[in-house]
Enzyme design. Structure first.
Site, mmCIF file in Angstrom:
data_model
loop_
_atom_site.group_PDB
_atom_site.id
_atom_site.type_symbol
_atom_site.label_atom_id
_atom_site.label_comp_id
_atom_site.label_asym_id
_atom_site.label_seq_id
_atom_site.Cartn_x
_atom_site.Cartn_y
_atom_site.Cartn_z
ATOM 1 N N SER A 1 72.645 114.372 -13.479
ATOM 2 C CA SER A 1 71.596 115.165 -12.399
ATOM 3 C C SER A 1 71.135 115.176 -10.940
ATOM 4 O O SER A 1 71.963 113.882 -10.306
ATOM 5 C CB SER A 1 70.131 114.265 -13.025
ATOM 6 O OG SER A 1 69.184 114.876 -12.256
ATOM 7 N N TYR B 1 65.162 106.889 -15.212
ATOM 8 C CA TYR B 1 65.809 108.543 -16.015
ATOM 9 C C TYR B 1 66.869 108.333 -14.896
ATOM 10 O O TYR B 1 68.377 108.575 -14.840
ATOM 11 C CB TYR B 1 65.208 109.418 -15.939
ATOM 12 C CG TYR B 1 66.089 111.375 -15.535
ATOM 13 C CD1 TYR B 1 66.114 111.541 -17.239
ATOM 14 C CD2 TYR B 1 66.260 111.627 -15.063
ATOM 15 C CE1 TYR B 1 66.662 112.752 -17.480
ATOM 16 C CE2 TYR B 1 66.744 112.615 -14.871
ATOM 17 C CZ TYR B 1 67.141 113.312 -16.701
ATOM 18 O OH TYR B 1 67.734 114.516 -15.860
HETATM 19 P P1 NAD Z 1 66.769 119.648 -23.945
HETATM 20 O O1 NAD Z 1 65.587 119.018 -23.916
HETATM 21 O O2 NAD Z 1 66.918 121.029 -23.928
HETATM 22 O O3 NAD Z 1 68.190 119.099 -24.217
HETATM 23 C C1 NAD Z 1 68.434 118.131 -24.595
HETATM 24 C C2 NAD Z 1 69.417 117.980 -25.671
HETATM 25 O O4 NAD Z 1 69.295 116.355 -26.268
HETATM 26 C C3 NAD Z 1 68.729 118.211 -27.002
HETATM 27 O O5 NAD Z 1 69.299 119.192 -28.281
HETATM 28 C C4 NAD Z 1 68.032 116.868 -27.621
HETATM 29 O O6 NAD Z 1 68.073 117.957 -29.114
HETATM 30 C C5 NAD Z 1 69.509 116.183 -27.944
HETATM 31 N N1 NAD Z 1 69.233 114.976 -28.015
HETATM 32 C C6 NAD Z 1 67.850 114.513 -27.735
HETATM 33 N N2 NAD Z 1 67.934 113.030 -28.194
HETATM 34 C C7 NAD Z 1 68.688 112.907 -28.332
HETATM 35 C C8 NAD Z 1 69.749 112.106 -29.412
HETATM 36 N N3 NAD Z 1 69.014 110.735 -29.808
HETATM 37 N N4 NAD Z 1 70.717 111.891 -30.106
HETATM 38 C C9 NAD Z 1 71.406 113.452 -30.074
HETATM 39 N N5 NAD Z 1 70.571 114.046 -28.936
HETATM 40 C C10 NAD Z 1 69.887 114.511 -28.711
HETATM 41 O O7 NAD Z 1 66.791 119.828 -22.252
HETATM 42 P P2 NAD Z 1 68.330 119.872 -21.225
HETATM 43 O O8 NAD Z 1 67.267 120.337 -19.650
HETATM 44 O O9 NAD Z 1 68.930 120.724 -21.610
HETATM 45 O O10 NAD Z 1 68.682 118.526 -21.471
HETATM 46 C C11 NAD Z 1 70.113 118.644 -21.486
HETATM 47 C C12 NAD Z 1 70.874 117.643 -20.130
HETATM 48 O O11 NAD Z 1 70.889 117.603 -18.853
HETATM 49 C C13 NAD Z 1 70.297 116.227 -20.274
HETATM 50 O O12 NAD Z 1 71.113 114.982 -19.894
HETATM 51 C C14 NAD Z 1 69.038 116.299 -18.932
HETATM 52 O O13 NAD Z 1 69.114 114.825 -18.142
HETATM 53 C C15 NAD Z 1 69.942 116.368 -17.894
HETATM 54 N N6 NAD Z 1 69.796 117.618 -17.178
HETATM 55 C C16 NAD Z 1 68.204 118.627 -17.494
HETATM 56 C C17 NAD Z 1 67.865 119.064 -15.764
HETATM 57 C C18 NAD Z 1 66.993 120.062 -16.576
HETATM 58 O O14 NAD Z 1 66.516 120.766 -15.321
HETATM 59 N N7 NAD Z 1 66.223 120.820 -17.395
HETATM 60 C C19 NAD Z 1 68.462 118.779 -14.528
HETATM 61 C C20 NAD Z 1 69.354 117.572 -14.779
HETATM 62 C C21 NAD Z 1 70.162 117.524 -15.558
#
Ligand code: NAD
Length: 260
Positions: free
Chosen positions: A142, A155
């Site tokens: 991130s 985080y």
């Molecule tokens: P999201 O909530 O859509 O996806 C998260 C995914 O992780 C989902 O598929 C969920 O089912 C899964 N998950 C959660 N807990 C879990 C567990 N215990 N075991 C297995 N799977 C689990 O959110 P996203 O934005 O797609 O996030 C994906 C990654 O991207 C994360 O690591 C997040 O920190 C990172 N990220 C997101 C953003 C943003 O702005 N959305 C920015 C930077 C980084």
């Protein structure tokens, strides 16, 4: 890159039944990779999604349930997949609160899911990649792996840890045909961000529109959310021959956030 340059490769993407993980799965499937998608649930929708991806991209797709907060299940996911050419450590959760109010249980869950899971999956995947003679580890970190924001202690700590793990993995595989890199997205409008909006509204005493414009996108000079398709394209690039000497680095896809 030819269109189907990942034909014959198998990609495991943790946390891929929504958001960025699903976007990356679609991009790698579109490039011809067979997929293992994952979450902690085991619903009819999860399996239907695997079937849909398989028919959309004409590849084999398996859904494997595994809870990334559990070291044994992280390891079992890769073992059950049986083959791993591309590992995308993407599963993640968020909790927003000032440090004195931050529940210890949320701290532990975020460190386990967002950081330690990548260690456990990588530990099982690397020998498979070495046996197969090729590998790519992609850690979805991130902008918060490179900078900080208040109220996101767990985080930010976990994502900085992922960036560190990325460097160590790259050094330990430097003489193998394996690379390891982190992708550092800015804000992407996925469920994890949607869920933060009510907390941020409370913490900052702001409307939804103001949280999006003044808290979230205020950090992102482009003024636009990053898309999951852009992150899928970045992951596919990291799997290409052009990226074979890119290892141990963090690629920011953040509309200029970390340039500030
Ligand atoms: P999201 O909530 O859509 O996806 C998260 C995914 O992780 C989902 O598929 C969920 O089912 C899964 N998950 C959660 N807990 C879990 C567990 N215990 N075991 C297995 N799977 C689990 O959110 P996203 O934005 O797609 O996030 C994906 C990654 O991207 C994360 O690591 C997040 O920190 C990172 N990220 C997101 C953003 C943003 O702005 N959305 C920015 C930077 C980084």
């Amino acid at each position: 890159m030819t269109d189907r340059f990942l034909t014959g490769r198998t990609a495991i993407i943790t946390g891929s039944n929504s958001g960025i993980g699903l976007g990356i799965a679609r991009a790698l499937g579109g490039a011809g990779a067979d997929l293992v998608i994952n979450s902690f649930t085991d619903s009819a929708e999860d399996h239907a999604l695997a079937e849909r991806l398989a028919s959309d991209h004409d590849v084999t797709v398996r859904y494997i349930q595994a809870d990334m907060s559990r070291p044994d299940q992280c390891r079992a996911l890769v073992e059950q997949a049986g083959r791993c050419d591309i590992l995308v450590n993407n599963a993640g959760i968020q909790h927003v609160a000032p440090i004195p109010d931050f529940p210890a249980e949320r701290w532990d869950a975020i460190i386990a899911i967002n950081m330690s899971s990548a260690f456990h999956t990588t530990a099982v995947a690397l020998p498979m990649m070495r046996n197969g003679g090729w590998g790519r580890v992609i850690n979805v970190a991130s902008a918060h792996g490179l900078t900080a924001s208040p109220y996101k202690s767990a985080y930010v700590a976990a994502k900085h840890g992922v960036v560190g793990l990325t460097k160590v993995t790259a050094l330990e595989t430097a003489t193998d045909p394996i690379t390891c890199n982190a992708i550092c997205p800015g804000y992407v409008l996925t469920p994890i961000v949607e869920k933060q909006i009510p907390d941020q509204m409370k913490t900052h005493n702001m409307s939804r529109e103001d949280v999006i414009a003044k808290v979230m996108l205020q950090r992102q000079p482009s003024g636009e959310f990053v898309t999951v398709e852009q992150l899928g394209g970045t992951a596919a690039f990291l799997c290409s021959d052009a990226a074979a000497q890119i290892t141990g680095t963090s690629i920011s896809v953040d509309g200029g956030w970390t340039a500030l």
